[in-house]
Design a protein around this motif. Structure first.
Motif, mmCIF file in Angstrom:
data_model
loop_
_atom_site.group_PDB
_atom_site.id
_atom_site.type_symbol
_atom_site.label_atom_id
_atom_site.label_comp_id
_atom_site.label_asym_id
_atom_site.label_seq_id
_atom_site.Cartn_x
_atom_site.Cartn_y
_atom_site.Cartn_z
ATOM 1 N N TYR A 101 0.845 -1.194 0.000
ATOM 2 C CA TYR A 101 0.000 0.000 0.000
ATOM 3 C C TYR A 101 0.882 1.246 0.000
ATOM 4 O O TYR A 101 1.987 1.229 0.550
ATOM 5 N N ALA A 102 0.374 2.307 -0.610
ATOM 6 C CA ALA A 102 0.969 3.619 -0.406
ATOM 7 C C ALA A 102 0.339 4.187 0.868
ATOM 8 O O ALA A 102 -0.866 4.065 1.071
ATOM 9 N N THR A 103 1.158 4.792 1.726
ATOM 10 C CA THR A 103 0.670 5.233 3.030
ATOM 11 C C THR A 103 0.793 6.742 3.193
ATOM 12 O O THR A 103 1.845 7.325 2.900
ATOM 13 N N PHE A 104 -0.296 7.346 3.668
ATOM 14 C CA PHE A 104 -0.330 8.778 3.955
ATOM 15 C C PHE A 104 -0.725 8.960 5.420
ATOM 16 O O PHE A 104 -1.561 8.221 5.935
ATOM 17 N N ALA A 105 -0.127 9.942 6.079
ATOM 18 C CA ALA A 105 -0.457 10.234 7.474
ATOM 19 C C ALA A 105 -0.596 11.740 7.637
ATOM 20 O O ALA A 105 0.297 12.498 7.234
#
Length: 324
Positions: A198-202
């Motif tokens: 997955y590509a992860t954004f926070a």
């Protein structure tokens, strides 16, 4: 005169029904000295035993648990007893010691259990990324509007989703339709994307219904579907994970792309002729373990409501993030 002489007498069968146990258990209580037949001297002549109702009610009170045991709570919440004991030790779950059946045990009151379970389950729902309610067809940060054009969006308050209108009105999820609000973005049930990772954004949680990143989450609902997304909230940090996907240029404006680049934690964002390609940077790592260890990994992943692969990835990531 003994008050018991004025007490109603019950047969063994009636005594079992009053205590909600088997007849054999009543005989066991007699043998253990917990109950004494009212006709103790003559029961072999009467060919049956009788018991004072007062004695039975006293024993019933003694047998009642003064609350939930840690084992009871663990079973209800589908957790290990050790986990519940740790919550008690840390003061997160209040318990009091009581003597029960000759043993000193920790007991949790019903009020304390209700308080803890509501907070715990709400928090865990957020941490486990249970962001989509398939039955109600609603999801976190989904936009709604009524016939008068009043806009609203599902936000998270105390780890629970609630519809917040532009005027500040709060509406529970179950009452959205009854208040005349309809979804402005449909959630599409796409098949699983087979590519790994997955590509992860926070980013920090915002309680604003017009936050641009919430628009991007809605785009993901329509084009990727909930099966290819993970969305969690912990300590005011919203984490979004999405499977690799090419978003057409007309879907993502420059402001959203800039925000995505700013908050990208893992993966890559690449402009292409087909659109904006958001990819993971995951590679396959394979190793073998004993079957007994695999069973433990499976149990732990089930408790966290994630896959074994995700659990192991978290363990490896935490190991190196801790500086080992």
């Amino acid at each position: 005169m003994d008050d018991k002489q004025y007490s109603k007498e019950l047969s063994t069968k009636e005594a079992a029904e009053l205590l909600n146990v088997k007849v054999t258990t009543i005989h066991k209580y007699v043998k253990e000295g917990k109950l004494t037949p009212s006709n103790e001297a003559s029961w072999h002549i009467d060919n049956r035993k009788y018991f004072y109702e007062a004695d039975l009610l006293r024993l019933k009170k003694e047998l009642e648990k003064p609350g939930y045991t840690t084992g009871d709570v663990a079973k209800i919440l589908n957790l290990h007893t050790v986990t519940i004991s740790q919550y008690v030790a840390k003061g997160l779950l209040k318990a009091e010691k009581h003597i029960y059946k000759g043993r000193e045990l920790n007991f949790i009151s019903k009020e304390e259990f209700d308080r803890f379970s509501k907070k715990y389950l709400g928090k865990k729902r957020a941490e486990k990324k249970e962001f989509y309610d398939k039955d109600l067809e609603t999801a976190w940060f989904q936009r709604f509007a009524n016939q008068d054009g009043m806009e609203a969006r599902i936000l998270i308050e105390d780890y629970e989703p609630v519809l917040v209108t532009k005027s500040g009105l709060r509406i529970t999820i179950n009452e959205i339709e009854g208040n005349g609000y309809l979804p402005q973005t449909l959630i599409v049930d796409h098949g699983y994307v087979s590519k790994k990772g997955y590509a992860t954004f926070a980013f920090s949680y915002q309680d604003k219904i017009d936050y641009p990143l919430y628009d991007f989450i809605e785009i993901c609902y329509s084009h990727l579907g909930p099966k290819n997304m993970k969305l969690g909230l912990e300590e005011s940090i919203l984490t979004l994970e999405i499977k690799p996907y090419v978003f057409p240029d007309n879907l993502l404006n420059e402001k959203i792309v800039d925000l995505l680049n700013l908050h990208l934690k893992e993966g890559s964002i690449t402009p292409s002729r087909k659109g904006i390609y958001i990819d993971s940077d995951h590679e396959i790592l394979t190793f073998a373990v004993p079957s007994s260890l695999k069973k433990k990994v499976k149990q732990a992943s089930d408790e966290k409501n994630i896959t074994m692969e995700e659990l192991l990835a978290d363990i490896v990531s935490n190991y190196f993030n801790d500086g080992n």
